[in-house]
Motif scaffolding. Sequence first.
Motif, PDB file in Angstrom:
ATOM      1  N   SER A  35      -8.780  13.507 -19.192  1.00  0.00           N
ATOM      2  CA  SER A  35      -7.425  13.091 -18.832  1.00  0.00           C
ATOM      3  C   SER A  35      -7.493  12.392 -17.476  1.00  0.00           C
ATOM      4  O   SER A  35      -8.173  12.867 -16.566  1.00  0.00           O
ATOM      5  N   LEU A  36      -6.805  11.281 -17.354  1.00  0.00           N
ATOM      6  CA  LEU A  36      -6.780  10.530 -16.101  1.00  0.00           C
ATOM      7  C   LEU A  36      -5.516  10.906 -15.336  1.00  0.00           C
ATOM      8  O   LEU A  36      -4.410  10.750 -15.846  1.00  0.00           O
ATOM      9  N   ILE A  37      -5.688  11.415 -14.125  1.00  0.00           N
ATOM     10  CA  ILE A  37      -4.553  11.846 -13.301  1.00  0.00           C
ATOM     11  C   ILE A  37      -4.392  10.855 -12.160  1.00  0.00           C
ATOM     12  O   ILE A  37      -5.307  10.659 -11.357  1.00  0.00           O
ATOM     13  N   PHE A  38      -3.227  10.220 -12.084  1.00  0.00           N
ATOM     14  CA  PHE A  38      -2.982   9.130 -11.139  1.00  0.00           C
ATOM     15  C   PHE A  38      -2.158   9.645  -9.955  1.00  0.00           C
ATOM     16  O   PHE A  38      -1.040  10.148 -10.133  1.00  0.00           O
ATOM     17  N   LEU A  39      -2.736   9.489  -8.757  1.00  0.00           N
ATOM     18  CA  LEU A  39      -2.110   9.958  -7.521  1.00  0.00           C
ATOM     19  C   LEU A  39      -1.796   8.755  -6.639  1.00  0.00           C
ATOM     20  O   LEU A  39      -2.693   8.008  -6.251  1.00  0.00           O
ATOM     21  N   HIS A  40      -0.545   8.597  -6.275  1.00  0.00           N
ATOM     22  CA  HIS A  40      -0.036   7.346  -5.721  1.00  0.00           C
ATOM     23  C   HIS A  40      -0.161   7.244  -4.207  1.00  0.00           C
ATOM     24  O   HIS A  40      -0.452   8.204  -3.484  1.00  0.00           O
ATOM     25  N   ILE A  41       0.116   6.081  -3.737  1.00  0.00           N
ATOM     26  CA  ILE A  41       0.179   5.717  -2.324  1.00  0.00           C
ATOM     27  C   ILE A  41       1.378   6.397  -1.645  1.00  0.00           C
ATOM     28  O   ILE A  41       2.315   6.817  -2.323  1.00  0.00           O
ATOM     29  N   TRP A  42       1.343   6.506  -0.314  1.00  0.00           N
ATOM     30  CA  TRP A  42       2.527   6.892   0.458  1.00  0.00           C
ATOM     31  C   TRP A  42       3.644   5.903   0.122  1.00  0.00           C
ATOM     32  O   TRP A  42       3.473   4.696   0.278  1.00  0.00           O
ATOM     33  N   GLY A  43       4.747   6.416  -0.376  1.00  0.00           N
ATOM     34  CA  GLY A  43       5.846   5.544  -0.787  1.00  0.00           C
ATOM     35  C   GLY A  43       5.865   5.243  -2.269  1.00  0.00           C
ATOM     36  O   GLY A  43       6.673   4.442  -2.725  1.00  0.00           O
TER      37      GLY A  43
END
Length: 284
Positions: A35-43
């Motif tokens: 499973s690919l877990i996507f963690l975003h940028i500040w904002g």
Amino acid sequence: MASTTTSKFIRVSSDVEIELSLTVPTGGTNENTPSLIFLHIWGGSSKSFGSVIEILSPFYPTIGVSLRGWGASTGPEEPTAYKITDFASDVEFIIKELNLKSVVLVGHSMGGKVSMAIAGRHLLPAGVLKGLALVGPAPPGPVHLPDPNMKDAQVHAFDNMENAEGVIRTVLSAPGNLTDEVIKAVAEDMVRGNKWAKYAWPAYGMEDDITNLFEHVDVPVVVLAGDQDILEPVERMKTDIRDKINNMPGGRASLVVVEGSGHLIPVEKPKEVADAIKQFLQML
């Protein structure tokens, strides 16, 4: 091939509820598919990797995460509750709550720093974390701004749409890559964040030193760097991330330079990001 998408909220604590966007390939997957877990940028939010997820979701299960205080996720009314390790703990909780047996973390900027912290903490069950795809990641060591006024400017960067769109156009993206419509959508995410989530990164998140955790990253890593990124330039990605990992015992890191991209690599060049992730996954 296609995929199905669902939304889900997971309560981590009394004041933290995390918004997830999950996709599953309609044709199913075998038990070895991570499973690919996507963690975003500040904002950012769970939507930040939307175009990348659209390309990858027919082949891999994906989980877009809105970190605490961002998107529709809630977070504490407390200025110090948005540290890198706080974000890491939330993601670890989610992985265990969803009973995931095989995951790859895809972290952009601040999300990259969170990904490195998770890998270095070794709190997930053995063998679950298969690798990291770090997209213009913030370095593990502290980043001190040369001028105190810059910190104040960052603290107020997402106060309103005008400020946010200005940052996107002048700092975060390469000229001409993003339409006005895309810039507006990205800015809306930035402005939507809660007060303390917006405050945390420039106030103390950038200075969070997770070097002691970074030194214990022991899974394969691919680093993506935009060749026009002025925040996390290619040379720093080489020396501070790739080379340091490869100099550690058992370190395995490669670098992909994304041509024509600024710092918003997943938004500016989603196909290139998806292709690099696919290639990385095939090598695991």
